[in-house]
Design an enzyme around this catalytic site. Structure first.
Site, PDB file in Angstrom:
ATOM      1  N   SER A 286       4.935   3.242   2.872  1.00 42.22           N
ATOM      2  CA  SER A 286       4.654   2.019   2.120  1.00 42.22           C
ATOM      3  C   SER A 286       5.178   0.823   2.908  1.00 42.22           C
ATOM      4  CB  SER A 286       5.300   2.082   0.727  1.00 42.22           C
ATOM      5  OG  SER A 286       4.899   0.966  -0.057  1.00 42.22           O
ATOM      6  N   ASN A 287       5.094  -0.339   2.316  1.00 43.70           N
ATOM      7  CA  ASN A 287       5.603  -1.561   2.958  1.00 43.70           C
ATOM      8  C   ASN A 287       6.098  -2.503   1.868  1.00 43.70           C
ATOM      9  OD1 ASN A 287       3.362  -3.604   2.225  1.00 43.70           O
ATOM     10  ND2 ASN A 287       2.213  -1.894   3.093  1.00 43.70           N
ATOM     11  N   PRO A 288       6.934  -3.467   2.222  1.00 41.80           N
ATOM     12  CA  PRO A 288       7.543  -4.338   1.208  1.00 41.80           C
ATOM     13  C   PRO A 288       6.714  -5.573   0.861  1.00 41.80           C
ATOM     14  CG  PRO A 288       8.554  -4.777   3.317  1.00 41.80           C
ATOM     15  CD  PRO A 288       7.547  -3.677   3.556  1.00 41.80           C
ATOM     16  N   SER A 289       5.404  -5.513   1.040  1.00 38.44           N
ATOM     17  CA  SER A 289       4.577  -6.687   0.745  1.00 38.44           C
ATOM     18  C   SER A 289       4.770  -7.155  -0.700  1.00 38.44           C
ATOM     19  CB  SER A 289       3.098  -6.359   0.973  1.00 38.44           C
ATOM     20  OG  SER A 289       2.274  -7.408   0.523  1.00 38.44           O
TER      21      SER A 289
ATOM     22  N   THR B   4       0.851  -1.191   0.000  1.00 42.08           N
ATOM     23  CA  THR B   4       0.000   0.000   0.000  1.00 42.08           C
ATOM     24  C   THR B   4       0.890   1.245   0.000  1.00 42.08           C
ATOM     25  OG1 THR B   4      -0.097   0.024   2.418  1.00 42.08           O
ATOM     26  CG2 THR B   4      -1.840  -1.157   1.249  1.00 42.08           C
TER      27      THR B   4
END
Length: 234
Positions: free
Chosen positions: A215-218, A204
């Site tokens: 953000s995130n590292p998904s 996201t």
């Protein structure tokens, strides 16, 4: 191709029968067999006379298939081998399904081991055709496919591209990954049939100001697995 569910025991002990017809693509079914065996699915195999011109029963036995059937009424063969898949397997996959095999199945023929086994099988029947593009387009082949669909067979449509003969068009065996996932779907409970599922996945981005964001590292792999699991269940 089985990495998403590599730790799952959902399919352990399930039984699938694999029918292999004469086609240059039949060697690709070794990858499907290996992937199913890694999921602890019990796989039995029937090789038509045409298939045995390309591959040998020993190849599939060495990869864990048991039993591997050949000719009907062969010396030492169980006289009721043509009934065995219908008695024990939860699903049947015919791949590559040649034009001749589609014709036999549409007519309800039982003159060889594979067609007799299919006729005596009342579970999910999956057909993955593979043939020359002109053979696939022929009205006779299309009529056979339409009749088999009407009777409940599930078609895994052939891919497009260059055939072994050099012709271009639709007729190549579907990708191995598709065969594998369709096989697992046929072995899965269809308890979500008729439902629609929306899955959001991946990282996201939440704006912080005009030029920056959180953000995130998904990777989205979990969401992909959820979507695939929903599809497997109908």
């Amino acid at each position: 191709m089985d990495c998403l569910f590599s730790q799952s025991r959902q399919f352990a002990g399930k039984r699938l029968h694999l029918g292999i017809c004469g086609s240059v693509a039949c060697y690709r079914l070794t990858d499907v067999l290996r992937a199913l065996r890694r999921m602890d699915v019990h796989v039995s195999v029937t090789l038509t006379a045409g298939a045995r011109r390309f591959v040998t029963p020993l190849l599939f036995e060495a990869l864990g298939a048991m039993p591997v059937y050949g000719e009907m009424f062969a010396p030492g063969e169980d006289p009721f081998a043509h009934l065995e898949p219908g008695q024990h397997a939860q699903a049947m996959l015919v791949a590559p399904a040649s034009a001749d095999a589609l014709s036999r199945l549409a007519r309800g023929a039982a003159s060889d081991m594979l067609s007799a086994q299919a006729l005596a099988f009342d579970g999910p029947l999956l057909l993955a055709p593979a043939m020359n593009p002109r053979m696939w387009r022929h009205p006779a082949t299309q009529a056979n496919v339409a009749l088999l669909r009407e009777r409940g067979a599930r078609l895994i449509l052939p891919d497009c591209g260059r055939a072994a003969c050099g012709d271009e068009g639709q007729g190549r065996l579907a990708p191995v990954e598709q065969l594998f996932w369709h096989a697992l779907r046929a072995l899965s409970p269809q308890d979500m049939a008729g439902r629609r599922v929306l899955v959001t996945l991946g990282p996201t981005r939440e704006p912080w100001d005009g030029v920056r964001y959180w953000s995130n590292p998904s990777s989205g792999r979990m969401g992909g697995a959820l979507a695939l699991a929903a599809w497997l269940r109908g």
